[in-house]
Design an enzyme around this catalytic site. Structure first.
Site, mmCIF file in Angstrom:
data_model
loop_
_atom_site.group_PDB
_atom_site.id
_atom_site.type_symbol
_atom_site.label_atom_id
_atom_site.label_comp_id
_atom_site.label_asym_id
_atom_site.label_seq_id
_atom_site.Cartn_x
_atom_site.Cartn_y
_atom_site.Cartn_z
ATOM 1 N N GLY A 63 21.382 -1.336 28.138
ATOM 2 C CA GLY A 63 20.862 -0.145 27.455
ATOM 3 C C GLY A 63 21.437 -0.029 26.053
ATOM 4 O O GLY A 63 20.722 0.269 25.094
ATOM 5 N N ASP A 90 19.266 5.564 30.456
ATOM 6 C CA ASP A 90 19.149 4.694 29.278
ATOM 7 C C ASP A 90 18.270 5.311 28.197
ATOM 8 O O ASP A 90 18.481 5.083 27.005
ATOM 9 C CB ASP A 90 18.563 3.326 29.665
ATOM 10 C CG ASP A 90 19.650 2.412 30.210
ATOM 11 O OD1 ASP A 90 20.778 2.463 29.691
ATOM 12 O OD2 ASP A 90 19.369 1.672 31.164
ATOM 13 N N PRO A 121 28.477 -18.869 35.082
ATOM 14 C CA PRO A 121 27.538 -17.874 35.622
ATOM 15 C C PRO A 121 26.373 -17.610 34.658
ATOM 16 O O PRO A 121 25.234 -17.426 35.100
ATOM 17 C CB PRO A 121 28.406 -16.620 35.798
ATOM 18 C CG PRO A 121 29.811 -17.125 35.867
ATOM 19 C CD PRO A 121 29.860 -18.369 35.033
ATOM 20 N N GLN A 143 25.166 -19.791 32.527
ATOM 21 C CA GLN A 143 24.270 -20.961 32.589
ATOM 22 C C GLN A 143 23.291 -20.801 33.759
ATOM 23 O O GLN A 143 22.097 -21.069 33.635
ATOM 24 C CB GLN A 143 25.070 -22.246 32.788
ATOM 25 C CG GLN A 143 25.982 -22.592 31.616
ATOM 26 C CD GLN A 143 26.790 -23.851 31.901
ATOM 27 O OE1 GLN A 143 26.319 -24.761 32.582
ATOM 28 N NE2 GLN A 143 28.009 -23.905 31.390
ATOM 29 N N CYS A 180 22.381 25.448 32.005
ATOM 30 C CA CYS A 180 21.426 25.610 33.092
ATOM 31 C C CYS A 180 22.065 26.341 34.280
ATOM 32 O O CYS A 180 22.178 27.555 34.247
ATOM 33 C CB CYS A 180 20.826 24.256 33.472
ATOM 34 S SG CYS A 180 19.224 24.445 34.248
ATOM 35 N N GLY A 225 25.071 26.514 34.895
ATOM 36 C CA GLY A 225 26.242 27.154 34.289
ATOM 37 C C GLY A 225 25.895 28.485 33.644
ATOM 38 O O GLY A 225 26.734 29.385 33.564
ATOM 39 N N GLU A 249 18.388 30.782 45.059
ATOM 40 C CA GLU A 249 18.620 29.403 45.498
ATOM 41 C C GLU A 249 19.688 29.369 46.597
ATOM 42 O O GLU A 249 19.608 28.577 47.529
ATOM 43 C CB GLU A 249 19.072 28.554 44.294
ATOM 44 C CG GLU A 249 19.334 27.099 44.632
ATOM 45 C CD GLU A 249 19.603 26.222 43.398
ATOM 46 O OE1 GLU A 249 19.505 26.712 42.258
ATOM 47 O OE2 GLU A 249 19.900 25.035 43.602
ATOM 48 N N HIS A 298 18.818 22.452 28.712
ATOM 49 C CA HIS A 298 19.833 21.386 28.654
ATOM 50 C C HIS A 298 19.958 20.873 27.218
ATOM 51 O O HIS A 298 19.321 19.889 26.850
ATOM 52 C CB HIS A 298 19.429 20.223 29.569
ATOM 53 C CG HIS A 298 19.524 20.547 31.016
ATOM 54 N ND1 HIS A 298 20.689 20.380 31.732
ATOM 55 C CD2 HIS A 298 18.606 21.032 31.882
ATOM 56 C CE1 HIS A 298 20.480 20.755 32.990
ATOM 57 N NE2 HIS A 298 19.232 21.151 33.108
ATOM 58 N N GLU A 346 22.156 19.195 25.956
ATOM 59 C CA GLU A 346 22.761 17.846 25.893
ATOM 60 C C GLU A 346 21.722 16.750 25.687
ATOM 61 O O GLU A 346 22.056 15.652 25.249
ATOM 62 C CB GLU A 346 23.593 17.570 27.150
ATOM 63 C CG GLU A 346 22.845 17.437 28.465
ATOM 64 C CD GLU A 346 22.662 18.769 29.210
ATOM 65 O OE1 GLU A 346 22.680 19.835 28.570
ATOM 66 O OE2 GLU A 346 22.474 18.721 30.447
#
Ligand code: GLN
Length: 544
Positions: A18, A71, A190, A192, A388, A390, A412, A517, A519
Site C-alpha cells: 500500500g 490502503d 525467496p 527469486q 462518532c 466518542g 444501541e 469521522h 480522521e
C-alpha cells in the site's frame, strides 16, 4: 492516455504494498502526471464494512460512502485526493456483478466462465476507475501474495492487459528479503521464487522493490538481475524506514519515477520534481522536540499494539500528522475502558495525559468506563476529542451527570431507556429489522453547518464543511433544548435533515464530539483542522 502499473506482493503479506503503491503514485504526480490508485482485494466479502477490524484492519470510508480497505486511506493521505468507490473492488464484487449480468441475460445466452469473464470484469473496473478520475497513470494494487490461490484471477486480468497493451502496463513486485540472524546475510532466494511464481502466472516483473531491514547491496542486486530477469537498476532498495512518509523520497533518490516512466514510454513533464513541501514535512517528523501524551480510550480485545495500530490507522495517522505540523511528537497509550469499570479509582490515571481520544465503535462492552472517561475529561478540563461513538457517549455522560437524566443511554445499548438521547432513525431501524447490514449505515460525506463562535468554527474557519459518516444512531433532537439550557453547545448541524453533528462543552480548553469521522480527511501535507485544534489544546495543557 491511460497507463497502468500493477503492484504485486511476493514472499509474505504486510510488506508494504500500500505504501509502495501510494509512493509511486505520488512521485509520478510530482512529475506532472494525473495518477490514481485502485485496490483489488481477493476476499469474497462485498465490502470491508462487515469484516472484523481487529482481523482485517480499519474500515476506511470514502467521500462517496464506500466501506473499503485501509490502503485507500494511504492513497488519499499520500495523493491528497479523494478516492472513489470505483477504485475499490473485491472478488465478491466482481463475481456479484458478473452473476447479476448473467441473470439479466446480458451475456446473450453464452456460457459464462471464470476465464475470461471474471478477469474481463476486473479489467473493465480498472479502466472505469482510470476514466472516472481521468488518470493518466493508474496504480493497481493486488491484495495478497503471489502464489496463493485467492488472487490468481486478478493476476490473470493484469496479464491480459499487458498482452493487449504491451507499452502501457508495468509490473512491480514488492518482495521481502530476510536477513536470518544465524546467517547474518540478506537472502534473495525467496524473492527469486516469488518472481518465478509470477512468471507461472504469465507475468514478468519489471521492477522488484526489495523490502528488508537493510539496504540492498550490489552483489544481491546482481543476483536478482540474473535470476529474476530484471535490469539490475530495477531492483530497488527499500529498507525499513522510521516513517512511511520517507518512502517517496527514498524512491526519488533511486530515480524510480523516471525509470517507471521510461518503461511506460513516457517522459517527466517537469524539469525537476517538486518534492520540497513533502521533504520539509518529513523533516518535521524528526525535528519535533516536544512530546505530548495522548490516551486512546476504548474497548480492546487484548490484542497487541500492531493490531490496534491497524484497526485505528486513520486516527493515529491524523494525530501524528497534526502533531508533526506543530513540531510536536505524540506518545500514544491504549487504555481499555473496562479497567475503569472494575476499579473506579483507576480513572485517576487519566490525569497524566495531555489529551484523550475516544474513537468510533459498536456495542456495549466498556461503555460505562468510557462514560467515566468523558466525565473525568469534562471535570478536569483535559482536552477531549470524541469521534462518532466518542461523541454519542459524551452526550450520554452529559445527559446523566449534567442534565440529571440518570438513565440516559443510546438505543444501541438499551433500547428501553426512558431517555434515549442517542436513538435510531426510522429508515435505519427498518434496515436492521430486515438484517440488511451490508453497506447500509449512514455512509460517506454529508454537509454540516457550523455555528460561529464555537471551537469547531474556530478550527475550520468557515461555515460549511463536508465530513464522512459511518453509523446508524443519531443525536435525539427531543433533548436538544434541554441540553442547550444546561450548557451543551451544538456547534454543527446537518442543514438537510437537522441532525446534530458536533457538540462541545463550554468553558473547557477543548471538549468536542463529532458524529462523523474526521480522521478520514487527513492528508500528509494538510492535517485535519479539528485534529490540529485538539493537538494545540493538548500541547497547551501539557505545558501547564
Ligand atoms: N455504534 C454507533 C452507531 O452506529 C457509532 C458508530 C461509529 O462509531 N462508527 O451509531
Amino acid at each position: 492516455m491511460r497507463k497502468y502499473i500493477f503492484v504485486i506482493g511476493g514472499v509474505m503479506s504486510s510488506v508494504g504494498k500500500g505504501v509502495v503503491s501510494s509512493s509511486i503514485a505520488y512521485l509520478l504526480q510530482t512529475k506532472g502526471y494525473r495518477t490514481t490508485a485502485v485496490k483489488a482485494d481477493p476476499y469474497i466479502n462485498v465490502d470491508a464494512g462487515t469484516m472484523n477490524p481487529v482481523e482485517h484492519g480499519e474500515v476506511f470510508v470514502t467521500e462517496d460512502g464506500d466501506e473499503t480497505d485501509q490502503d485507500i486511506g494511504n492513497y488519499e493521505r499520500f495523493l491528497n485526493q479523494n478516492i472513489s468507490r470505483a477504485n475499490y473492488m473485491t472478488t465478491g464484487r466482481v463475481y456479484l456483478s458478473v452473476i447479476e449480468r448473467e441473470r439479466n441475460l446480458e451475456y446473450a445466452g453464452k456460457c459464462v466462465e471464470v476465464v475470461p469473464h471474471i478477469p474481463q470484469e476486473i479489467i473493465n473496473r480498472i479502466e472505469k476507475a482510470a476514466n472516472a478520475s481521468r488518470s493518466e497513470i493508474t496504480i493497481v494494487e493486488i491484495g495478497g501474495t503471489v502464489g496463493e490461490y485467492q488472487n490468481i484471477l486478478f493476476l490473470e486480468a493484469a496479464r491480459m492487459m499487458k498482452m493487449r497493451k504491451p507499452n502501457d502496463v508495468v509490473f512491480v513486485l514488492v518482495s521481502y528479503l530476510p536477513i536470518p540472524s544465524a546467517v547474518g546475510e540478506m537472502k534473495t532466494k525467496p524473492t527469486q521464487y516469488a518472481a518465478r511464481t509470477l512468471n507461472g502466472a504469465g507475468i514478468q516483473a519489471d521492477f522488484i522493490i526489495c523490502r528488508a531491514e537493510k539496504e540492498l547491496d550490489l552483489p544481491r542486486r546482481e543476483k536478482l538481475a540474473t535470476f529474476c530477469a530484471i535490469d539490475k537498476d530495477n531492483a530497488i532498495s527499500a529498507p525499513d524506514l522510521k516513517s512511511i512518509y520517507e518512502e517517496p523520497l527514498l524512491f526519488e533518490k533511486q530515480n524510480v519515477g523516471e525509470k517507471i516512466l521510461k518503461k511506460l514510454h513516457l517522459k517527466s513533464k517537469k524539469s525537476s520534481s517538486n518534492l520540497s513541501h513533502w521533504t520539509s514535512t518529513v523533516s518535521k517528523i524528526y525535528s519535533a522536540k516536544r512530546n505530548i501524551k495522548i490516551a486512546i480510550v476504548g474497548k480492546y480485545f487484548g490484542t497487541g499494539d500492531f493490531t490496534l495500530a491497524d484497526s485505528y490507522i486513520s486516527v493515529i495517522e491524523s494525530v501524528k500528522i497534526a502533531c508533526w505540523h506543530q513540531n510536536i511528537n505524540p506518545k500514544f497509550s491504549w487504555i481499555n475502558s473496562e479497567q475503569f469499570e472494575k476499579d473506579k479509582q483507576s480513572i485517576q490515571l487519566l490525569r497524566e495525559f495531555d489529551g484523550i481520544i475516544v474513537p468510533g465503535g459498536f456495542g456495549s462492552r466498556g461503555i460505562e468506563g468510557i462514560i467515566m472517561t468523558c466525565e473525568y475529561a469534562r471535570k478536569n478540563k483535559i482536552p477531549y476529542f470524541g469521534l462518532c461513538y466518542g461523541m454519542q457517549i459524551a452526550v450520554i455522560e452529559f445527559a446523566r451527570n449534567v442534565a440529571g437524566l440518570t438513565k440516559a443511554n443510546t438505543e444501541e445499548i438499551d433500547p428501553k431507556s426512558p431517555d434515549p438521547v442517542i436513538h435510531i432513525m426510522k429508515e435505519q431501524k427498518e434496515k436492521v429489522l430486515k438484517k440488511d447490514y451490508g453497506g447500509s449505515m449512514r455512509l460517506g460525506a454529508y454537509e454540516c453547518k457550523l455555528a460561529k463562535g464555537t471551537k469547531a468554527f474556530e478550527a475550520y474557519q468557515r461555515q460549511t464543511i463536508f465530513e464522512r459518516h459511518r453509523h446508524r444512531y443519531e443525536f435525539n433532537n427531543d433533548y436538544r433544548d434541554n441540553f442547550e439550557k444546561h450548557g451543551l453547545v451544538i456547534s454543527g448541524v446537518n442543514p438537510q435533515n437537522n441532525l446534530v453533528e458536533i457538540i462541545e462543552i463550554k468553558n473547557h480548553p477543548f471538549f468536542v464530539g463529532v458524529q462523523f469521522h474526521p480522521e478520514f480527511k487527513t492528508r500528509f501535507l494538510s492535517p485535519h483542522p479539528l485534529f490540529s485544534a485538539f493537538i494545540i489544546a493538548s500541547s497547551k495543557s501539557s505545558s501547564k
